[in-house]
Design an enzyme around this catalytic site. Structure first.
Site, mmCIF file in Angstrom:
data_model
loop_
_atom_site.group_PDB
_atom_site.id
_atom_site.type_symbol
_atom_site.label_atom_id
_atom_site.label_comp_id
_atom_site.label_asym_id
_atom_site.label_seq_id
_atom_site.Cartn_x
_atom_site.Cartn_y
_atom_site.Cartn_z
ATOM 1 N N HIS A 1 39.856 69.308 18.206
ATOM 2 C CA HIS A 1 38.889 68.422 17.580
ATOM 3 C C HIS A 1 38.826 68.737 16.099
ATOM 4 O O HIS A 1 38.772 69.895 15.708
ATOM 5 C CB HIS A 1 37.503 68.567 18.198
ATOM 6 C CG HIS A 1 36.589 67.464 17.778
ATOM 7 N ND1 HIS A 1 36.485 66.294 18.485
ATOM 8 C CD2 HIS A 1 35.791 67.326 16.713
ATOM 9 C CE1 HIS A 1 35.637 65.490 17.875
ATOM 10 N NE2 HIS A 1 35.198 66.106 16.786
ATOM 11 N N ASP B 1 25.260 61.296 22.735
ATOM 12 C CA ASP B 1 26.088 61.593 21.560
ATOM 13 C C ASP B 1 26.463 60.322 20.821
ATOM 14 O O ASP B 1 26.472 60.289 19.598
ATOM 15 C CB ASP B 1 27.350 62.357 21.958
ATOM 16 C CG ASP B 1 28.246 62.625 20.762
ATOM 17 O OD1 ASP B 1 27.783 63.294 19.811
ATOM 18 O OD2 ASP B 1 29.390 62.157 20.754
ATOM 19 N N ARG C 1 23.834 59.353 12.710
ATOM 20 C CA ARG C 1 24.321 60.239 11.639
ATOM 21 C C ARG C 1 24.958 59.436 10.522
ATOM 22 O O ARG C 1 24.830 59.780 9.352
ATOM 23 C CB ARG C 1 25.347 61.230 12.206
ATOM 24 C CG ARG C 1 24.721 62.356 12.983
ATOM 25 C CD ARG C 1 25.746 63.223 13.692
ATOM 26 N NE ARG C 1 26.795 63.692 12.810
ATOM 27 C CZ ARG C 1 28.025 63.990 13.236
ATOM 28 N NH1 ARG C 1 28.349 63.863 14.502
ATOM 29 N NH2 ARG C 1 28.918 64.426 12.384
ATOM 30 N N SER D 1 27.947 67.588 18.852
ATOM 31 C CA SER D 1 28.732 66.418 19.217
ATOM 32 C C SER D 1 30.085 66.826 19.792
ATOM 33 O O SER D 1 30.511 66.323 20.841
ATOM 34 C CB SER D 1 28.924 65.525 17.990
ATOM 35 O OG SER D 1 29.769 64.445 18.284
ATOM 36 N N LYS E 1 31.084 66.474 24.063
ATOM 37 C CA LYS E 1 32.212 65.663 24.534
ATOM 38 C C LYS E 1 33.229 66.523 25.275
ATOM 39 O O LYS E 1 33.795 66.093 26.286
ATOM 40 C CB LYS E 1 32.877 64.946 23.362
ATOM 41 C CG LYS E 1 32.096 63.742 22.873
ATOM 42 C CD LYS E 1 32.871 62.918 21.874
ATOM 43 C CE LYS E 1 33.008 63.569 20.558
ATOM 44 N NZ LYS E 1 32.219 63.058 19.466
#
Length: 170
Positions: free
Chosen positions: A21, A100, A107, A122, A126
């Site tokens: 990520h 989320d 955001r 976040s 996930k």
């Protein structure tokens, strides 16, 4: 946030589900190279990805620019693709971590895109909900990234994994 929706059970796949990520930044294309590379080496790369925030284009935004590339897969199609070719990059489902998705949109309009705690929450929500076994966190640093300094990047790394100290790559 994980408990705000459903989670994926990927125990049918007999290999660890690997993922990475990115904290986000202009020009981020690591997934486009890393995902097929992991699969070509015999790993299983399953990624639930988000859209770009603020000034960045997310992985999904890039993939959807490829004619015919589908980022919306059912859970069954996601698992079958992981089993068949060892790689699947999909968009966040309406049913997995819906909290989320709401926070992600907020955001973007409340000037909290670069809030480290929200980024870490976040990412981890996930990954936990999507059955990920191992995650590499790609923390971008600099003028085109959400983390402007190495110190900010180290702090974000500590938010996501308090026992890990990230190192800078130049």
């Amino acid at each position: 946030m994980v408990n705000s929706g459903k989670t994926l059970d990927l125990s049918l796949i007999r290999h660890p589900i690997l993922d990475k990520h990115s904290s986000g930044g202009v020009g981020d294309k690591v997934t486009l190279v890393l995902a097929p590379l992991v699969a070509a080496c015999g790993g299983v790369f399953g990624k639930m990805s988000g859209r770009g925030l603020g000034h960045t284009g997310g992985t999904l935004d890039k993939l959807e620019s490829i004619a015919g590339f589908r980022v919306q897969l059912s859970q069954g199609d996601f698992i079958r693709q992981l089993e068949r070719i060892g790689v699947a990059v999909v968009s966040q489902s309406e049913r997995i971590v819906p909290a989320d998705k709401i926070l992600y949109a907020l955001r973007d309009v409340t000037a909290t895109v670069d809030e480290r705690g929200l980024i870490a929450a976040s990412i981890m929500a996930k990954k936990v909900a999507s059955g990920t076994s191992a995650v590499a966190l790609d923390i971008k640093v600099g003028g085109g990234a959400f983390m402007r300094t190495i110190e900010d990047a180290r702090e974000l790394g500590g938010c996501a994994w308090p026992s890990v100290t990230p190192t800078a790559v130049r």
